[in-house]
Scaffold this motif. Structure first.
Motif, PDB file in Angstrom:
ATOM      1  N   MET A   1      76.612  45.961  83.908  1.00  0.00           N
ATOM      2  CA  MET A   1      76.992  44.569  84.167  1.00  0.00           C
ATOM      3  C   MET A   1      77.518  44.359  85.584  1.00  0.00           C
ATOM      4  O   MET A   1      77.945  43.261  85.935  1.00  0.00           O
ATOM      5  N   GLU A   2      77.500  45.407  86.399  1.00  0.00           N
ATOM      6  CA  GLU A   2      78.033  45.275  87.751  1.00  0.00           C
ATOM      7  C   GLU A   2      77.255  44.250  88.570  1.00  0.00           C
ATOM      8  O   GLU A   2      77.834  43.529  89.391  1.00  0.00           O
ATOM      9  N   VAL A  48      87.990  36.324  85.312  1.00  0.00           N
ATOM     10  CA  VAL A  48      88.412  37.491  86.086  1.00  0.00           C
ATOM     11  C   VAL A  48      87.479  37.709  87.279  1.00  0.00           C
ATOM     12  O   VAL A  48      87.927  37.917  88.416  1.00  0.00           O
ATOM     13  N   TRP A  49      86.191  37.640  87.041  1.00  0.00           N
ATOM     14  CA  TRP A  49      85.234  37.851  88.132  1.00  0.00           C
ATOM     15  C   TRP A  49      85.325  36.745  89.178  1.00  0.00           C
ATOM     16  O   TRP A  49      85.176  36.999  90.381  1.00  0.00           O
ATOM     17  N   LEU A 197      85.890  44.643  82.743  1.00  0.00           N
ATOM     18  CA  LEU A 197      85.924  46.019  83.251  1.00  0.00           C
ATOM     19  C   LEU A 197      84.535  46.642  83.291  1.00  0.00           C
ATOM     20  O   LEU A 197      84.305  47.593  84.045  1.00  0.00           O
ATOM     21  N   PHE A 198      83.593  46.141  82.480  1.00  0.00           N
ATOM     22  CA  PHE A 198      82.229  46.662  82.531  1.00  0.00           C
ATOM     23  C   PHE A 198      81.567  46.345  83.874  1.00  0.00           C
ATOM     24  O   PHE A 198      80.631  47.024  84.281  1.00  0.00           O
ATOM     25  N   GLY A 199      82.062  45.307  84.523  1.00  0.00           N
ATOM     26  CA  GLY A 199      81.478  44.928  85.811  1.00  0.00           C
ATOM     27  C   GLY A 199      82.162  45.544  86.995  1.00  0.00           C
ATOM     28  O   GLY A 199      81.666  45.462  88.119  1.00  0.00           O
ATOM     29  N   THR A 200      83.327  46.129  86.771  1.00  0.00           N
ATOM     30  CA  THR A 200      84.074  46.790  87.848  1.00  0.00           C
ATOM     31  C   THR A 200      84.608  48.091  87.278  1.00  0.00           C
ATOM     32  O   THR A 200      85.608  48.098  86.587  1.00  0.00           O
ATOM     33  N   GLY A 201      83.954  49.175  87.586  1.00  0.00           N
ATOM     34  CA  GLY A 201      84.142  50.443  86.908  1.00  0.00           C
ATOM     35  C   GLY A 201      85.539  50.994  86.825  1.00  0.00           C
ATOM     36  O   GLY A 201      85.880  51.675  85.869  1.00  0.00           O
TER      37      GLY A 201
END
Length: 533
Positions: A1-2, A48-49, A197-201
Motif C-alpha cells: 500500500m506504499e 494520517v496520510w 502503517l501498511f503504507g509507511t513501513g
C-alpha cells in the motif's frame, strides 16, 4: 500500500481538499442507522496520510505545517459533520415559511464550527508528528482531547463523537462503562488509524499488534460482561416495576397547530388505556414523551381530571410538559421544559425542569449582544424556555426515584451526577419528530442507551415518534418501538449492575489514556528528531 500512501501524501489543490472531505464523510456511515464501523478505518487511514503530506509552505517553518494540518483536520471534520448532521435542517422545514432562511446555518454552519475541534486535533498531533506509530498515538490523544472540549465549549455539543462509531452494538458498548466516550475515542482513533502503517513501513509490526490487542480487548471485555449480565441482574433485590411507554406518533406540524391540542391530548389518553396483551402485568408507571401535554397543566384542572379518570388506582403518569412560573407583577412568566409525576387522583406529586437547554431551539444565547448587533433573525428563532439552576430527581409514590434527562440532555455524559446511584432508572423523554425519517432519531437513541451502560442503570425512553424503548444496564433493548410506529411498550425493569467505575473514575482513566498515548507520541518524536540529526 506504499504506492497509495505516496499518492495521497502528494495530492495538492482541489484533489487534496476533496479527499479530506470524503475521508470525513465516509466515516459517517459508522453511525446509526448504518453502523458500518469499518468505514472509519478508511477515514482515519486517509487522514494520517493526508497529515503526512501536510508540509506547509517551503521555508514556512513549524507554523506553516501546523496551519496545513489544521486545514486538513477542518476539512475532514466538515465532511464528517455535514454527512452525519444534515438532518438538522429538517427541523427548520417544519415551519419553513418562518425559518427556512436558517437552513444553510444548520446544514453547513454548525458542521463548519464543529470541524474547528478536529482541525485543532490534527494541528496538535502535527506538533509531535513522527514517522512511526507515534503519529497514530498523537492523533488518538489529540482527538480525545478535542471531543472532550467539544462536550462543553460554548454550551457543548458532543453529538456523534468518534467513539459512537466504535460501539454500534452492545457487544462493543461495554468499554464505555470503564473509559467513557472520550477514553474510548482515544483508543478507537488509534485502532482506526492503524492501517496507515501498511503504507509507511516503520513500526508496522508493533503498531498493528497493539491495535489488534486493543480491538480484541474491546470485544473480549464486551463478551465477558454480557455473559455475566443476566446473572448480575438476577442477583438484585428481585423487585420489578412495570412500565408502559406511550409513543403517539404526532406529526410535529400538528403539534404546532393550536386547534389540535384536545385531539392530541386525548390520543395520549387512548393509548394509555389500551388493553394489555395476555399475561402482561398492569403498568405501575405510564410514560409520555417530551412536551406531550399541549397546554399548561396547572392552568387546566380539567386535563388533570381526565388523567385521573384514565389512570387506575395506584398508577402514576410521568409526562413531559411545559411548566409556567409567575416571575412577578408586570414581568412575563417563565416557562420551563419539564417532567411531571401525576398520581391516579390527578395530583402533581413531583416535577423536574430541564437544565441543559438547546441553543436557538429552546433559548437564544447572547441575546442582548445579538440584538445590539442588529441580528434580529437569530433572536426570532424558536425559544423562550428558562433553564433550571440544578437537576431535580423525580420522586414516585413509595419513594422510588428516577433520574430525568429531557431530550438532548442524554447526549452529555457529564449531565449525570453521582446522585444517579440513588435512583431506580434513568428516564429520557424526547420529541424527535422535528427531524423526520432521518438518521437523527437513530443517532439520538444510540447515545441515550450508552448512558445506561455507563451508569449500570435501566433506561426508560419515551419519544413522540420514536425510538422509544426500555434498555437494560448493558445497552440491550428489552422492549422497543421503532421510528414512526404508533403504540405502547409494556416492559418490566428491576435490578442494577453495580459498577466499579463512576463518572469521576472514567475522567481519570480518560486522562491516563491521553497521557499514555502522549508519552508514545513524544518519545517517538524525540527518537525521530535524534535520527534526523
Amino acid at each position: 500500500m506504499e504506492w497509495l500512501a505516496g499518492k495521497v501524501m502528494l495530492l495538492s489543490g482541489w484533489s487534496r481538499i476533496a479527499l479530506a472531505v470524503f475521508a470525513g464523510a465516509i466515516g459517517a456511515l459508522a453511525l446509526p442507522p448504518f453502523g458500518i464501523f469499518a468505514t472509519l478505518f478508511i477515514s482515519f487511514t486517509l487522514l494520517v496520510w493526508l497529515i503526512d503530506g501536510s508540509t506547509g509552505n517551503p521555508g514556512g517553518g513549524a507554523a506553516s505545517r501546523l496551519r496545513a494540518a489544521f486545514v486538513i483536520g477542518w476539512l475532514f471534520g466538515f465532511g464528517y459533520f455535514v454527512a452525519n448532521l444534515w438532518w438538522l435542517g429538517n427541523a427548520l422545514l417544519v415551519d419553513a415559511e418562518e425559518f427556512a432562511w436558517a437552513l444553510p446555518l444548520a446544514v453547513f454552519g454548525l458542521p463548519a464550527y464543529l470541524a474547528i475541534f478536529y482541525g485543532l486535533a490534527t494541528a496538535l498531533a502535527r506538533a509531535v508528528w513522527s514517522d512511526g506509530i507515534g503519529r497514530l498515538a498523537a492523533l488518538a490523544a489529540a482527538f480525545g482531547v478535542a471531543e472532550w472540549l467539544r462536550s462543553f465549549v460554548l454550551t457543548g455539543f458532543p453529538w456523534n463523537a468518534i467513539a459512537y462509531g466504535a460501539m454500534p452494538v452492545p457487544l462493543m458498548m461495554q468499554s464505555d462503562a470503564v473509559l467513557g466516550i472520550f477514553g474510548v475515542t482515544v483508543l478507537a482513533v488509534f485502532v482506526f488509524s492503524a492501517p496507515a502503517l501498511f503504507g509507511t513501513g516503520k513500526g508496522k509490526i508493533i503498531g498493528l499488534a497493539f491495535a489488534v490487542l486493543l480491538a480484541a480487548a474491546h470485544v473480549g471485555f464486551g463478551a465477558w460482561r454480557l455473559n455475566v449480565a443476566d446473572e448480575k441482574l438476577a442477583s438484585g433485590d428481585g423487585k420489578k416495576t412495570t412500565i408502559r411507554i406511550v409513543q403517539p406518533m404526532i406529526d410535529q406540524a400538528q403539534k404546532l397547530d393550536d386547534t389540535n391540542r384536545t385531539e392530541i391530548f386525548e390520543e395520549h389518553l387512548r393509548l394509555t388505556a389500551a388493553p394489555l396483551k395476555d399475561g402482561e402485568a398492569r403498568p405501575d408507571i405510564v410514560v409520555w414523551p417530551e412536551t406531550s401535554v399541549p397546554f399548561i397543566l396547572t392552568e387546566n384542572p380539567d386535563a388533570l381530571a381526565r388523567i385521573a379518570e384514565v389512570l387506575e388506582d395506584g398508577q402514576v403518569l410521568v409526562t413531559g410538559a411545559v411548566r409556567s412560573e409567575n416571575a412577578g407583577v408586570g414581568v412575563a412568566p417563565r416557562y420551563y421544559n419539564s417532567i411531571y409525576v401525576i398520581d391516579s387522583d390527578g395530583q402533581i406529586t413531583s416535577a423536574a425542569d430541564k437544565v441543559h437547554l438547546v441553543p436557538y431551539g429552546e433559548y437564544v444565547p447572547y441575546e442582548s449582544i445579538l440584538a445590539s448587533l442588529g441580528i434580529t433573525e437569530a433572536i426570532a428563532m424558536p425559544g423562550g424556555f428558562t433553564a433550571a439552576s440544578s437537576r431535580s430527581l423525580l420522586t414516585l409514590p413509595g419513594g422510588a426515584l428516577l433520574y430525568p434527562l429531557i431530550c438532548y440532555e442524554a447526549i452529555f455524559p457529564g449531565e449525570i451526577g453521582p446522585d444517579v446511584e440513588r435512583t431506580s432508572a434513568i428516564l429520557n423523554v424526547t420529541n424527535d419528530g422535528w427531524f423526520g425519517a432521518t438518521p437523527g432519531p437513530y443517532q439520538h437513541f444510540q447515545q441515550a442507551r450508552l448512558r445506561a451502560v455507563e451508569n449500570g442503570m435501566f433506561l426508560i425512553r419515551g419519544a413522540n415518534t420514536g425510538i422509544s424503548a426500555v434498555v437494560d444496564p448493558f445497552g440491550r433493548v428489552v422492549q422497543g418501538l421503532g421510528y414512526n410506529q404508533k403504540g405502547v411498550i409494556d416492559a418490566s425493569i428491576g435490578g442494577k449492575y453495580i459498577l466499579y467505575w463512576s463518572n469521576s473514575s472514567r475522567r481519570w482513566y480518560f486522562w491516563l489514556v491521553v497521557a499514555f498515548m502522549s508519552l508514545i507520541a513524544v518519545s517517538s518524536r524525540l527518537s525521530f528528531n535524534s535520527r534526523a540529526n
